[in-house]
Design a protein around this motif. Structure first.
Motif, mmCIF file in Angstrom:
data_model
loop_
_atom_site.group_PDB
_atom_site.id
_atom_site.type_symbol
_atom_site.label_atom_id
_atom_site.label_comp_id
_atom_site.label_asym_id
_atom_site.label_seq_id
_atom_site.Cartn_x
_atom_site.Cartn_y
_atom_site.Cartn_z
ATOM 1 N N HIS A 47 0.818 -1.221 0.000
ATOM 2 C CA HIS A 47 0.000 0.000 0.000
ATOM 3 C C HIS A 47 0.851 1.270 0.000
ATOM 4 O O HIS A 47 0.317 2.377 -0.093
ATOM 5 C CB HIS A 47 -0.932 0.016 1.208
ATOM 6 C CG HIS A 47 -0.258 0.306 2.510
ATOM 7 N ND1 HIS A 47 0.358 -0.668 3.264
ATOM 8 C CD2 HIS A 47 -0.083 1.463 3.181
ATOM 9 C CE1 HIS A 47 0.873 -0.104 4.348
ATOM 10 N NE2 HIS A 47 0.624 1.177 4.334
ATOM 11 N N MET A 48 2.179 1.146 0.070
ATOM 12 C CA MET A 48 3.056 2.321 0.087
ATOM 13 C C MET A 48 3.430 2.762 -1.333
ATOM 14 O O MET A 48 4.509 3.317 -1.571
ATOM 15 C CB MET A 48 4.312 2.028 0.902
ATOM 16 C CG MET A 48 4.015 1.708 2.353
ATOM 17 S SD MET A 48 5.472 1.162 3.271
ATOM 18 C CE MET A 48 4.724 0.743 4.874
ATOM 19 N N ALA A 49 2.542 2.540 -2.239
ATOM 20 C CA ALA A 49 2.813 2.774 -3.652
ATOM 21 C C ALA A 49 2.775 4.248 -4.022
ATOM 22 O O ALA A 49 2.137 5.065 -3.357
ATOM 23 C CB ALA A 49 1.788 2.021 -4.494
ATOM 24 N N ALA A 50 3.472 4.558 -5.104
ATOM 25 C CA ALA A 50 3.254 5.806 -5.832
ATOM 26 C C ALA A 50 2.012 5.586 -6.698
ATOM 27 O O ALA A 50 1.250 4.652 -6.464
ATOM 28 C CB ALA A 50 4.480 6.136 -6.663
ATOM 29 N N GLY A 51 1.781 6.398 -7.714
ATOM 30 C CA GLY A 51 0.635 6.165 -8.594
ATOM 31 C C GLY A 51 0.611 4.729 -9.100
ATOM 32 O O GLY A 51 -0.371 4.003 -8.887
ATOM 33 N N GLU A 53 1.366 0.810 -8.969
ATOM 34 C CA GLU A 53 1.460 -0.064 -7.793
ATOM 35 C C GLU A 53 2.830 -0.714 -7.634
ATOM 36 O O GLU A 53 3.117 -1.295 -6.595
ATOM 37 C CB GLU A 53 0.371 -1.144 -7.875
ATOM 38 C CG GLU A 53 -1.021 -0.576 -7.718
ATOM 39 C CD GLU A 53 -2.107 -1.622 -7.906
ATOM 40 O OE1 GLU A 53 -2.606 -2.135 -6.895
ATOM 41 O OE2 GLU A 53 -2.436 -1.921 -9.070
ATOM 42 N N ASN A 57 6.348 5.049 -3.078
ATOM 43 C CA ASN A 57 5.937 6.457 -2.978
ATOM 44 C C ASN A 57 7.072 7.357 -2.496
ATOM 45 O O ASN A 57 7.838 7.009 -1.596
ATOM 46 C CB ASN A 57 4.748 6.532 -2.015
ATOM 47 C CG ASN A 57 4.336 7.948 -1.696
ATOM 48 O OD1 ASN A 57 4.720 8.490 -0.676
ATOM 49 N ND2 ASN A 57 3.575 8.557 -2.575
ATOM 50 N N GLY A 58 7.129 8.546 -3.075
ATOM 51 C CA GLY A 58 8.174 9.495 -2.698
ATOM 52 C C GLY A 58 8.051 10.025 -1.282
ATOM 53 O O GLY A 58 9.051 10.369 -0.646
ATOM 54 N N GLY A 59 6.843 10.109 -0.770
ATOM 55 C CA GLY A 59 6.650 10.544 0.611
ATOM 56 C C GLY A 59 7.136 9.513 1.610
ATOM 57 O O GLY A 59 7.683 9.852 2.667
ATOM 58 N N ALA A 62 10.802 9.941 1.625
ATOM 59 C CA ALA A 62 11.157 11.109 2.443
ATOM 60 C C ALA A 62 11.076 10.775 3.933
ATOM 61 O O ALA A 62 11.934 11.190 4.727
ATOM 62 C CB ALA A 62 10.235 12.275 2.098
ATOM 63 N N THR A 63 10.065 10.028 4.313
ATOM 64 C CA THR A 63 9.901 9.645 5.720
ATOM 65 C C THR A 63 11.047 8.754 6.184
ATOM 66 O O THR A 63 11.593 8.951 7.284
ATOM 67 C CB THR A 63 8.553 8.924 5.915
ATOM 68 O OG1 THR A 63 7.497 9.767 5.438
ATOM 69 C CG2 THR A 63 8.317 8.599 7.375
ATOM 70 N N VAL A 98 15.197 16.129 -0.794
ATOM 71 C CA VAL A 98 15.286 14.829 -1.458
ATOM 72 C C VAL A 98 15.328 15.030 -2.963
ATOM 73 O O VAL A 98 14.512 15.771 -3.517
ATOM 74 C CB VAL A 98 14.084 13.924 -1.107
ATOM 75 C CG1 VAL A 98 14.299 12.510 -1.661
ATOM 76 C CG2 VAL A 98 13.856 13.874 0.404
ATOM 77 N N TYR A 100 14.985 12.856 -6.292
ATOM 78 C CA TYR A 100 14.561 11.536 -6.775
ATOM 79 C C TYR A 100 15.224 11.265 -8.117
ATOM 80 O O TYR A 100 15.045 12.029 -9.076
ATOM 81 C CB TYR A 100 13.043 11.485 -6.886
ATOM 82 C CG TYR A 100 12.348 11.707 -5.556
ATOM 83 C CD1 TYR A 100 12.122 10.638 -4.693
ATOM 84 C CD2 TYR A 100 11.957 12.973 -5.139
ATOM 85 C CE1 TYR A 100 11.511 10.829 -3.463
ATOM 86 C CE2 TYR A 100 11.337 13.173 -3.909
ATOM 87 C CZ TYR A 100 11.117 12.095 -3.079
ATOM 88 O OH TYR A 100 10.521 12.301 -1.864
ATOM 89 N N ASN B 13 -5.201 5.701 -9.766
ATOM 90 C CA ASN B 13 -4.144 6.282 -8.933
ATOM 91 C C ASN B 13 -4.109 5.571 -7.576
ATOM 92 O O ASN B 13 -4.980 5.766 -6.740
ATOM 93 C CB ASN B 13 -4.386 7.781 -8.742
ATOM 94 C CG ASN B 13 -3.298 8.436 -7.913
ATOM 95 O OD1 ASN B 13 -2.337 7.797 -7.485
ATOM 96 N ND2 ASN B 13 -3.442 9.724 -7.667
ATOM 97 N N THR B 63 4.992 14.126 2.696
ATOM 98 C CA THR B 63 4.095 13.384 1.808
ATOM 99 C C THR B 63 2.940 14.258 1.347
ATOM 100 O O THR B 63 2.566 14.269 0.166
ATOM 101 C CB THR B 63 3.560 12.130 2.527
ATOM 102 O OG1 THR B 63 4.660 11.336 2.976
ATOM 103 C CG2 THR B 63 2.690 11.291 1.602
ATOM 104 N N ALA B 94 10.737 15.464 -9.021
ATOM 105 C CA ALA B 94 12.184 15.475 -9.259
ATOM 106 C C ALA B 94 12.923 15.793 -7.962
ATOM 107 O O ALA B 94 13.913 15.158 -7.630
ATOM 108 C CB ALA B 94 12.533 16.495 -10.336
#
Lengths: 182, 182
Positions: A47-51, A53, A57-59, A62-63, A98, A100, B13, B63, B94
């Motif tokens: 469930h920690m996906a970006a858009g 699957e 995810n970038g957040g 970051a965490t 960050v 990416y 999404n 996030t 980015a």
């Protein structure tokens, strides 16, 4: 490498990223792997996906970076203070930058590395990477700010890291001293 | 203000921050509040704590900012393209630079604002704030990178925002055009 994670030496930590006391958190574990460097391995959940699957995810990235780096700053200050943990070595995030570089696969572990590159009176600066199977997917710079209530444990002015841990390294790059107020 | 959230105009999404299709995600909702500015209100949950249980975690803040800003970039490109959504207006992060100014209370809503300040060939730059009851707790800069598969919808080179939306504003600061490759 110490067998006890940095987070497991802290008490009363409810952080959603690094708190052992938060059952709904990421509960990362960080370890020293060198005088100035720490490592954290983390297995993302679906469930920690970006858009898409398949991508982390970038957040979440970051965490992971934020918590791993700030825990490193706390642990480093605690080491300098002779092992006494507590409020006097507490740090928070002043800034998080960050970059990416490429998509991070979600279906395998990531490794976060943090390296202390500079220490000022109330700031510790760390350069970080997040890798997947040895390939760097993100780079980050974290500035951690000391918020200790007193100055009894944490020194008023900490020398550059290499000076505090047995002298300058033979090979560059040496840690960069920072201006007094970052 | 449109009554439909930016995220509710996107399909498929699964993002943990902004995806309507992710039941375990934050599921943020973003709305245009000006030609170049969007807003997102979010009620933190108790488990999203920093170390202290009363403070919102910095990774959650990152996030929220990241997803809100990138959704804004996507929506802006879609507007420029005449409303056609899809792969051709897709953006990813980015870079994400968050400056934490003060602790953010966890027990009340936060508002994230994103403002488009520059557009280059494949980059959109956004300045963001996260506020609690009108007080800014964090500021951030997000650079969103266009990853559209083709150039059929998104123009090869987008003029600075104010030029595309009815001319320059009367008051500075005007949006800053970026170098061709950011």
């Amino acid at each position: 490498m110490p067998m006890t994670a940095i987070q497991d030496r802290m008490s009363d930590n409810h952080c959603v990223g690094c708190g052992p006391d938060n059952p709904l958190g990421l509960r990362i574990k960080s370890y020293w792997v060198g005088d100035l460097e720490t490592s954290c391995s983390f297995q993302p959940q679906p469930h920690m996906a970006a858009g898409p699957e398949s991508i982390l995810n970038g957040g979440i990235i970051a965490t992971l970076v934020d918590c791993h780096a700030v825990c490193t700053a706390i642990s480093y200050a605690t080491r300098l203070a002779g092992g006494a943990a507590g409020q006097d070595t507490m740090f928070v995030t002043a800034s998080l930058n960050v970059r990416y570089k490429r998509p991070t696969p979600i279906d395998r572990p990531v490794e976060v590395r943090a390296r202390i590159v500079g220490v000022a009176e109330r700031r510790t600066v760390l350069e970080c990477t997040l890798s997947s199977e040895g390939t760097i997917c993100a780079e980050a710079t974290v500035v951690a700010a000391w918020v200790g209530a007193g100055s009894a444990v944490y020194p008023q002015r900490v020398p550059p890291p290499a000076q505090t841990l047995g002298g300058w390294k033979a090979d560059p790059p040496a840690p960069r001293p920072l201006a007094k107020t970052a």
